[in-house]
Design an enzyme around this catalytic site. Structure first.
Site, PDB file in Angstrom:
ATOM      1  N   VAL A  11       0.833  -1.200   0.000  1.00  7.20           N
ATOM      2  CA  VAL A  11       0.000   0.000   0.000  1.00  7.20           C
ATOM      3  C   VAL A  11       0.868   1.251   0.000  1.00  7.20           C
ATOM      4  O   VAL A  11       0.670   2.169  -0.813  1.00  7.20           O
ATOM      5  CB  VAL A  11      -0.946  -0.002   1.225  1.00  7.20           C
ATOM      6  N   THR A 117      -5.731  -0.448   6.742  1.00  2.00           N
ATOM      7  CA  THR A 117      -7.086  -0.896   7.075  1.00  2.00           C
ATOM      8  C   THR A 117      -7.201  -0.943   8.594  1.00  2.00           C
ATOM      9  O   THR A 117      -6.485  -1.707   9.247  1.00  2.00           O
ATOM     10  CB  THR A 117      -7.329  -2.296   6.470  1.00  2.00           C
ATOM     11  N   LYS A 209     -14.113   0.053   3.723  1.00  2.00           N
ATOM     12  CA  LYS A 209     -13.013  -0.829   3.309  1.00  2.00           C
ATOM     13  C   LYS A 209     -13.284  -2.277   3.752  1.00  2.00           C
ATOM     14  O   LYS A 209     -13.130  -3.230   2.977  1.00  2.00           O
ATOM     15  CB  LYS A 209     -11.704  -0.304   3.908  1.00  2.00           C
ATOM     16  N   ASN A 213     -14.176  -5.815   1.304  1.00  9.53           N
ATOM     17  CA  ASN A 213     -13.507  -7.121   1.410  1.00  9.53           C
ATOM     18  C   ASN A 213     -14.482  -8.206   1.879  1.00  9.53           C
ATOM     19  O   ASN A 213     -14.461  -9.331   1.383  1.00  9.53           O
ATOM     20  CB  ASN A 213     -12.319  -7.038   2.371  1.00  9.53           C
ATOM     21  N   CYS A 265      -4.878  -9.804   3.125  1.00 10.16           N
ATOM     22  CA  CYS A 265      -5.983  -8.924   3.538  1.00 10.16           C
ATOM     23  C   CYS A 265      -7.268  -9.666   3.901  1.00 10.16           C
ATOM     24  O   CYS A 265      -7.794  -9.495   5.001  1.00 10.16           O
ATOM     25  CB  CYS A 265      -6.306  -7.935   2.425  1.00 10.16           C
ATOM     26  N   LYS A 268      -7.459 -11.607   7.370  1.00  2.27           N
ATOM     27  CA  LYS A 268      -7.313 -10.773   8.576  1.00  2.27           C
ATOM     28  C   LYS A 268      -8.437  -9.735   8.665  1.00  2.27           C
ATOM     29  O   LYS A 268      -8.962  -9.469   9.740  1.00  2.27           O
ATOM     30  CB  LYS A 268      -5.931 -10.121   8.619  1.00  2.27           C
ATOM     31  N   LYS A 325      -2.185 -16.370  -4.482  1.00  2.00           N
ATOM     32  CA  LYS A 325      -2.907 -16.250  -5.761  1.00  2.00           C
ATOM     33  C   LYS A 325      -1.859 -16.104  -6.850  1.00  2.00           C
ATOM     34  O   LYS A 325      -0.666 -15.903  -6.554  1.00  2.00           O
ATOM     35  CB  LYS A 325      -3.853 -15.057  -5.750  1.00  2.00           C
TER      36      LYS A 325
HETATM   37  C1  UDX Z   1      -7.809  -8.107  -1.871  1.00  2.00           C
HETATM   38  C2  UDX Z   1      -8.854  -7.145  -2.435  1.00  2.00           C
HETATM   39  O1  UDX Z   1      -9.181  -7.532  -3.771  1.00  2.00           O
HETATM   40  C3  UDX Z   1      -8.339  -5.714  -2.414  1.00  2.00           C
HETATM   41  O2  UDX Z   1      -9.342  -4.829  -2.881  1.00  2.00           O
HETATM   42  C4  UDX Z   1      -7.962  -5.362  -0.981  1.00  2.00           C
HETATM   43  O3  UDX Z   1      -7.450  -4.047  -0.921  1.00  2.00           O
HETATM   44  C5  UDX Z   1      -6.946  -6.362  -0.454  1.00  2.00           C
HETATM   45  O4  UDX Z   1      -7.442  -7.705  -0.567  1.00  2.00           O
HETATM   46  P1  UDX Z   1      -5.613  -9.310  -2.789  1.00  2.00           P
HETATM   47  O5  UDX Z   1      -5.325  -9.782  -1.404  1.00  2.00           O
HETATM   48  O6  UDX Z   1      -4.475  -8.805  -3.607  1.00  2.00           O
HETATM   49  O7  UDX Z   1      -6.696  -8.120  -2.763  1.00  2.00           O
HETATM   50  O8  UDX Z   1      -6.292 -10.550  -3.522  1.00  2.00           O
HETATM   51  P2  UDX Z   1      -7.473 -10.840  -4.579  1.00  2.00           P
HETATM   52  O9  UDX Z   1      -6.977 -10.683  -5.954  1.00  2.00           O
HETATM   53  O10 UDX Z   1      -8.691 -10.079  -4.231  1.00  2.00           O
HETATM   54  O11 UDX Z   1      -7.694 -12.411  -4.293  1.00  2.00           O
HETATM   55  C6  UDX Z   1      -7.957 -12.856  -2.961  1.00  2.00           C
HETATM   56  C7  UDX Z   1      -8.163 -14.348  -2.888  1.00  2.00           C
HETATM   57  O12 UDX Z   1      -9.348 -14.738  -3.557  1.00  2.00           O
HETATM   58  C8  UDX Z   1      -7.036 -15.177  -3.496  1.00  2.00           C
HETATM   59  O13 UDX Z   1      -6.743 -16.255  -2.633  1.00  2.00           O
HETATM   60  C9  UDX Z   1      -7.641 -15.680  -4.818  1.00  2.00           C
HETATM   61  O14 UDX Z   1      -7.071 -16.891  -5.225  1.00  2.00           O
HETATM   62  C10 UDX Z   1      -9.094 -15.820  -4.435  1.00  2.00           C
HETATM   63  N1  UDX Z   1     -10.013 -15.735  -5.584  1.00  2.00           N
HETATM   64  C11 UDX Z   1     -10.176 -14.551  -6.251  1.00  2.00           C
HETATM   65  C12 UDX Z   1     -10.742 -16.861  -5.965  1.00  2.00           C
HETATM   66  O15 UDX Z   1     -10.623 -17.927  -5.364  1.00  2.00           O
HETATM   67  N2  UDX Z   1     -11.600 -16.765  -7.021  1.00  2.00           N
HETATM   68  C13 UDX Z   1     -11.795 -15.605  -7.709  1.00  2.00           C
HETATM   69  O16 UDX Z   1     -12.617 -15.594  -8.644  1.00  2.00           O
HETATM   70  C14 UDX Z   1     -11.052 -14.460  -7.328  1.00  2.00           C
END
Ligand code: UDX
Length: 438
Positions: A11, A117, A209, A213, A265, A268, A325
């Site tokens: 961030v 956050t 926020k 999430n 994120c 938590k 991811k």
């Molecule tokens: C997330 C939020 O998207 C973001 O807005 C916030 O500020 C921080 O948390 P991020 O942690 O980078 O971002 O991950 P994100 O891309 O959202 O994926 C989160 C999890 O969901 C991953 O484990 C991913 O594998 C899973 N996921 C996502 C799925 O299982 N299926 C999907 O279709 C999309």
């Protein structure tokens, strides 16, 4: 404007670079000497697209561990330190409180934007206590790892929470992003879609926020649950999600079934929201269920594999994916690693490969990290896809079959074509099973 950013994580660093692109002078403060040294050398500690290029462009940007050098004479401070989870699921804001004290000591009277956050009421508390002399604004970010710079320059919205008189400063700070007027930097060019500044009170901004999430994890747990129902009733989840995705009220994003959601994120922040809602006397039923479903989803995969491999001795699993991811090296709260831990507890050997992860403190030492997917699959009884890297969708299935000892492929991210897996002589299992033949 002269802006100090406290915290050089995803961030902080992406905010700092976006401010620099917008024409502000930026100083970045972090207590981590090693990280600051790397940033001074122009190295990207996060493996995020565009970061290294921008560090090269803004090579005169200040990175420092010295609070005086960071905060002296600034027009505003953006705080982006971590708010990890405590053992009770609450957000630990101790780093934030330390930075607030430091800012109070070193910075002139100015605006302090809270990008971290934080539980609802944290901004009010800072305003009453450590930051009494300052104007405190809640300014949460919504960036995704792997897209940190793009999400900072092309946000869907910018959220600001504070008094009406704080709005002009925030609007001026983000003017070039709001109006998409920043000077182009390589592929980072202004876009036609302009984000809006959504201005509100501090508490609403803080809650927004968490709400975003929480909504996304609920959607993910829901789609995982529908996928489980589809498997039970012999329906095709891919067709079902296509129908959901074509409804603009539902939207097509966050509909891919998997072994569960993780990362730095979602886990938590959802626990923290449940905790501070409970503290205020409200039980967040849906979110509790979404979290419980996520835990069950992982166990379901583990149990299915245990049943499939029942009776085998010296089981070896090829785990494809370690990061939480695709597109990141981050292994924090990764479902892939949680799965590896379950496998190890059962006494199975785990050979893993992840295109983004060579080593990580989160990978259990007993996991053998290999250099390719085929190397990990060599001699394996089962291949488990735990992270949705596109290269796993393009695996050479014939070669996989040749090097494996067994023939089981578990697609935990719904990225393989079951027919192609079967055509290579492999047995397909996973979160998106095909409809069985009558
Ligand atoms: C997330 C939020 O998207 C973001 O807005 C916030 O500020 C921080 O948390 P991020 O942690 O980078 O971002 O991950 P994100 O891309 O959202 O994926 C989160 C999890 O969901 C991953 O484990 C991913 O594998 C899973 N996921 C996502 C799925 O299982 N299926 C999907 O279709 C999309």
């Amino acid at each position: 404007m002269l802006i100090a950013v406290a915290g050089a994580g995803y961030v902080g660093l992406s905010s700092a670079l976006a401010f620099a692109v917008s024409g502000h002078d930026v100083r970045v403060f972090d207590r981590d000497h090693a990280r600051v040294d790397r940033l001074r050398r122009g190295e990207d500690p996060l493996a995020e697209p565009f970061v290294e290029e921008l560090l090269g462009t803004f090579s005169d940007m200040t990175f420092t561990t010295d609070p005086r050098a960071a905060f002296r004479g600034v027009d505003a401070v953006a705080v982006a330190v971590g708010t990890p989870t405590t053992s009770r699921g609450e957000a630990d804001i101790s780093q934030l409180l330390i930075v607030a004290d430091t800012v109070a000591r070193e910075a002139p009277q100015c605006h302090v934007l809270i990008r971290s956050t934080v539980p609802v009421g944290t901004g009010d508390r800072l305003r009453r206590e450590a930051l009494r002399r300052f104007r405190v604004v809640a300014n949460p970010e919504f960036l995704r790892e792997g897209h940190a710079i793009e999400d900072a320059l092309y946000p869907d919205r910018i959220v600001g929470g504070g008094d009406a008189e704080d709005e002009p400063l925030v609007r001026a700070l983000y003017e070039q992003i709001l109006e998409q007027r920043f000077p182009p930097r390589g592929a980072l060019v202004p876009r036609t879609a302009h984000p809006r500044l959504l201005w509100m009170d501090r508490r609403s901004a803080e809650l927004a926020k968490y709400a975003a999430n929480a909504f996304l994890v609920t959607k993910l747990s829901f789609v995982n649950e529908i996928a489980n129902v589809a498997a039970a009733v012999h329906a095709d989840i891919r067709a079902v999600t296509e129908v959901l995705a074509s409804d603009p009220r539902i939207g097509s994003a966050y509909l891919r079934p998997g072994i569960g959601w993780g990362g730095s994120c979602f886990p938590k922040d959802t626990r923290a929201l449940v905790a501070f809602a409970a503290e205020s006397g409200y039980e967040f039923t849906i979110l509790r269920a979404a979290i419980e479903q996520n835990n069950k989803q992982l166990l379901r995969t583990y149990e299915e594999l245990a049943t499939e491999l029942e009776g085998r001795v010296g089981v070896r699993i090829a785990l494809l994916g370690l990061a939480f991811k695709a597109g990141t090296a981050d292994c924090r709260d990764s479902r892939a690693i949680a799965l590896a831990e379950l496998f190890l507890t059962r006494g199975w050997e785990v050979h893993a490969f992840d295109p983004g992860v060579v080593s990580s403190p989160f990978v259990p030492p007993a996991v053998q990290v290999k250099r390719t997917a085929i190397e990990a699959a060599d001699g394996a009884d089962a291949v488990v896809i735990a992270t949705e890297w596109p290269s796993f969708a393009a695996l050479n299935l014939e070669e996989l079959r040749r090097v494996m000892r067994g023939n089981l492929v578990y697609d935990g991210r719904c990225i393989l074509e079951p027919d192609a897996v079967a055509a290579a002589g492999l047995r397909y299992r996973g979160v998106c099973p095909p409809i069985p033949n009558d």
